[in-house]
Write an enzyme that holds these catalytic residues in place. Structure first.
Site, PDB file in Angstrom:
ATOM      1  N   GLY A 164     -12.165  -2.284 -23.667  1.00  0.00           N
ATOM      2  CA  GLY A 164     -10.973  -3.040 -23.292  1.00  0.00           C
ATOM      3  C   GLY A 164     -10.425  -2.634 -21.943  1.00  0.00           C
ATOM      4  O   GLY A 164      -9.205  -2.579 -21.744  1.00  0.00           O
ATOM      5  N   LYS A 174      -4.797  -0.203 -37.404  1.00  0.00           N
ATOM      6  CA  LYS A 174      -4.464   0.767 -36.349  1.00  0.00           C
ATOM      7  C   LYS A 174      -4.589   2.198 -36.887  1.00  0.00           C
ATOM      8  O   LYS A 174      -5.081   3.092 -36.199  1.00  0.00           O
ATOM      9  CB  LYS A 174      -3.051   0.500 -35.827  1.00  0.00           C
ATOM     10  CG  LYS A 174      -2.821   0.975 -34.406  1.00  0.00           C
ATOM     11  CD  LYS A 174      -3.696   0.227 -33.420  1.00  0.00           C
ATOM     12  CE  LYS A 174      -3.620   0.849 -32.038  1.00  0.00           C
ATOM     13  NZ  LYS A 174      -4.551   0.252 -31.087  1.00  0.00           N
ATOM     14  N   LYS A 233     -14.709  -7.902 -23.181  1.00  0.00           N
ATOM     15  CA  LYS A 233     -15.225  -9.250 -23.394  1.00  0.00           C
ATOM     16  C   LYS A 233     -15.015 -10.169 -22.206  1.00  0.00           C
ATOM     17  O   LYS A 233     -15.742 -11.137 -22.036  1.00  0.00           O
ATOM     18  CB  LYS A 233     -14.521  -9.877 -24.613  1.00  0.00           C
ATOM     19  CG  LYS A 233     -14.973  -9.328 -25.957  1.00  0.00           C
ATOM     20  CD  LYS A 233     -14.133  -9.913 -27.082  1.00  0.00           C
ATOM     21  CE  LYS A 233     -14.252 -11.417 -27.147  1.00  0.00           C
ATOM     22  NZ  LYS A 233     -13.456 -12.004 -28.246  1.00  0.00           N
ATOM     23  N   ASP A 285     -18.438  -7.194 -26.870  1.00  0.00           N
ATOM     24  CA  ASP A 285     -17.564  -7.450 -28.015  1.00  0.00           C
ATOM     25  C   ASP A 285     -17.820  -6.285 -28.961  1.00  0.00           C
ATOM     26  O   ASP A 285     -18.928  -6.155 -29.496  1.00  0.00           O
ATOM     27  CB  ASP A 285     -17.928  -8.782 -28.671  1.00  0.00           C
ATOM     28  CG  ASP A 285     -17.047  -9.106 -29.880  1.00  0.00           C
ATOM     29  OD1 ASP A 285     -16.428  -8.174 -30.441  1.00  0.00           O
ATOM     30  OD2 ASP A 285     -16.989 -10.284 -30.262  1.00  0.00           O
ATOM     31  N   TYR A 306      -2.099  -5.008 -39.878  1.00  0.00           N
ATOM     32  CA  TYR A 306      -2.152  -4.361 -38.557  1.00  0.00           C
ATOM     33  C   TYR A 306      -2.061  -2.845 -38.707  1.00  0.00           C
ATOM     34  O   TYR A 306      -2.809  -2.100 -38.063  1.00  0.00           O
ATOM     35  CB  TYR A 306      -1.022  -4.862 -37.665  1.00  0.00           C
ATOM     36  CG  TYR A 306      -0.912  -4.099 -36.356  1.00  0.00           C
ATOM     37  CD1 TYR A 306      -1.936  -4.171 -35.413  1.00  0.00           C
ATOM     38  CD2 TYR A 306       0.183  -3.295 -36.081  1.00  0.00           C
ATOM     39  CE1 TYR A 306      -1.860  -3.465 -34.217  1.00  0.00           C
ATOM     40  CE2 TYR A 306       0.268  -2.583 -34.890  1.00  0.00           C
ATOM     41  CZ  TYR A 306      -0.747  -2.681 -33.966  1.00  0.00           C
ATOM     42  OH  TYR A 306      -0.684  -1.965 -32.782  1.00  0.00           O
ATOM     43  N   ARG A 336      -8.163  -4.904 -18.385  1.00  0.00           N
ATOM     44  CA  ARG A 336      -6.741  -5.049 -18.058  1.00  0.00           C
ATOM     45  C   ARG A 336      -5.926  -4.034 -18.850  1.00  0.00           C
ATOM     46  O   ARG A 336      -6.442  -3.301 -19.690  1.00  0.00           O
ATOM     47  CB  ARG A 336      -6.252  -6.465 -18.355  1.00  0.00           C
ATOM     48  CG  ARG A 336      -6.379  -6.882 -19.815  1.00  0.00           C
ATOM     49  CD  ARG A 336      -5.750  -8.246 -20.082  1.00  0.00           C
ATOM     50  NE  ARG A 336      -6.487  -9.313 -19.443  1.00  0.00           N
ATOM     51  CZ  ARG A 336      -7.392 -10.080 -20.051  1.00  0.00           C
ATOM     52  NH1 ARG A 336      -7.670  -9.868 -21.332  1.00  0.00           N
ATOM     53  NH2 ARG A 336      -8.028 -11.020 -19.424  1.00  0.00           N
TER      54      ARG A 336
END
Length: 418
Positions: free
Chosen positions: A17, A172, A42, A74, A168, A20
């Protein structure tokens, strides 16, 4: 801000990732030492709303003094990860550091979260982190200063962090459990740690969740990059820690954190999974002009502590949605007198709407003054705004069209609530 020391010179970092946000910031920090950066993400083509691709990130890395290898990855795809890892080894001779940064988020309750999103979060956050680590570890074991750093929170088992977004949190915390297990499994061989921000960080995800106004409550990703730099500069016996960026930098002698703020001097929003309850976070965001996408439902176990007006606004917040905002496009201010007097606002102009105590984030389009008792009756459907206005119980300043809309608005809210 933390100065580079050159400790990562020549090291190869595999960062997921990294096109950005936080991943990119960590990449640029290491690049200033002359590190090699594998940008595993990606985004190969420009996104219509989000800046940055693996190729623009690679250009920035090389401009900062590092060497870059952009790879379309990915992290749910074992073959793509394996090919990127092999390409990194072929290009740079090995891998010294893995930063598991890629993540997906949906702050929604159990009934509101489609399985497609559940699978996405578990696939990227948990499985992707585990799988990438598994494929990189054989190469880390050959490094002189091997590290795995997961961008994941301390394992705080307070149910408050589960009740509003169980999927989530599970995903996480799965990343954090990888730290817990792998740190012990590879103790003495690889340093494995977790890093989490003390305050909200301005990223595309935060802009999405917080809407307009959230940026000024955030720090930039540079604070995470500086903290990561400290962790990755440690020897391999520095392992098994769940670290918070501000605490790490304080230990390095950093006292002034204003340079990390998007708007120095502005109150900052604490991040999730630390000490602030999610209800308090949402309220802070609303008070400072943001429109949080997550709205924790009020507890039905006990009456609200703020009295009948707070209870009414709990009802209003529970009924807010994007359709109401689109059809209204107005900001209301309520100046209440009587037993439960005070100033309250209803923002139906941005995001998915917000409501709370105090002045609205920007100038109200219409100001309504009335007794607090009549206000409660009005929003419960027992008193129509037009009748209240005609009888002198309601005084209106500003856009009368929006004032008239309030009657239909309350009817829609009551239907939504039912």
């Amino acid at each position: 801000m933390l100065q580079n020391t050159g400790k990562l010179a020549g090291c190869t970092l595999f960062i997921t990732g990294a096109s950005r946000g936080i991943g990119r910031a960590i990449a640029l920090k290491a690049a200033r030492d002359g590190a090699n950066i594998v940008i595993a993400a990606k985004t190969a083509e420009p996104h219509p709303k989000l800046p940055g691709t693996i190729y623009t990130a690679a250009q920035e890395v090389e401009a900062a003094g590092g060497r870059a290898l952009p790879c379309v990855v990915d992290i749910r795809d074992e073959q793509q990860i394996g090919e990127a890892v092999q390409k990194a080894v072929d290009t740079f001779g090995g891998i010294d550091i893995l930063v598991n940064n890629a993540s997906a988020i949906s702050l929604t309750g159990t009934l509101e979260t489609p399985m497609k999103k559940v699978d996405l979060m578990l696939g990227i956050n948990l499985r992707g982190t585990y799988l990438t680590s598994k494929l990189v570890i054989p190469h880390l074991l050959k490094s002189r200063s091997p590290h795995i750093l997961n961008l994941s929170p301390p394992l705080n088992l307070n149910p408050v962090w589960f009740k509003n977004h169980t999927a989530y949190t599970m995903a996480k915390y799965g990343m954090s459990m990888c730290v817990l297990g792998m740190a012990e499994e590879f103790r003495g061989q690889i340093a494995v740690n977790a890093l989490w921000p003390k305050t909200a960080i301005q990223t595309a995800a935060m802009d999405m969740l917080g809407g307009d106004g959230i940026g000024k409550q955030c720090r930039t990703a540079d604070i995470i990059a500086d903290a990561a730099y400290v962790v990755l500069s440690q020897p391999k016996d520095y392992t098994g820690h769940f670290l918070v960026d501000e605490d790490i930098l304080k230990e390095q002698g950093i006292k002034d954190f204003d340079p990390y703020a998007v708007q120095p001097g502005h109150p900052l929003l604490p991040d999730f999974f630390l000490d602030e309850a999610p209800e308090a976070l949402a309220k802070q965001m609303e008070q400072h002009g943001a429109t949080p996408a997550f709205k924790p439902p009020p507890s039905s176990a006990a009456p609200p502590s703020g009295g009948p007006i707070e209870s009414t606004f709990d009802f209003i917040r529970g009924a807010l949605n994007e359709d109401l905002v689109k059809s209204t496009q107005g900001i209301y201010q309520f100046d209440l007198s009587g037993e439960h007097g005070g100033v309250w606002f209803l923002d139906l102009k941005s995001g998915s709407g917000s409501a709370g105590q105090g002045q609205p984030p920007v100038k109200a389009d219409v100001v309504m003054a009335m007794d607090s008792g009549d206000f409660s009756k009005m929003f419960s459907g027992k008193l129509k705004p037009t009748m209240a206005f005609m009888s002198g119980k309601l005084r209106i300043k500003g856009d009368m069209t929006l004032a008239i809309k309030l009657e239909k608005l309350m009817s829609r809210m009551n239907k939504a609530k039912l």
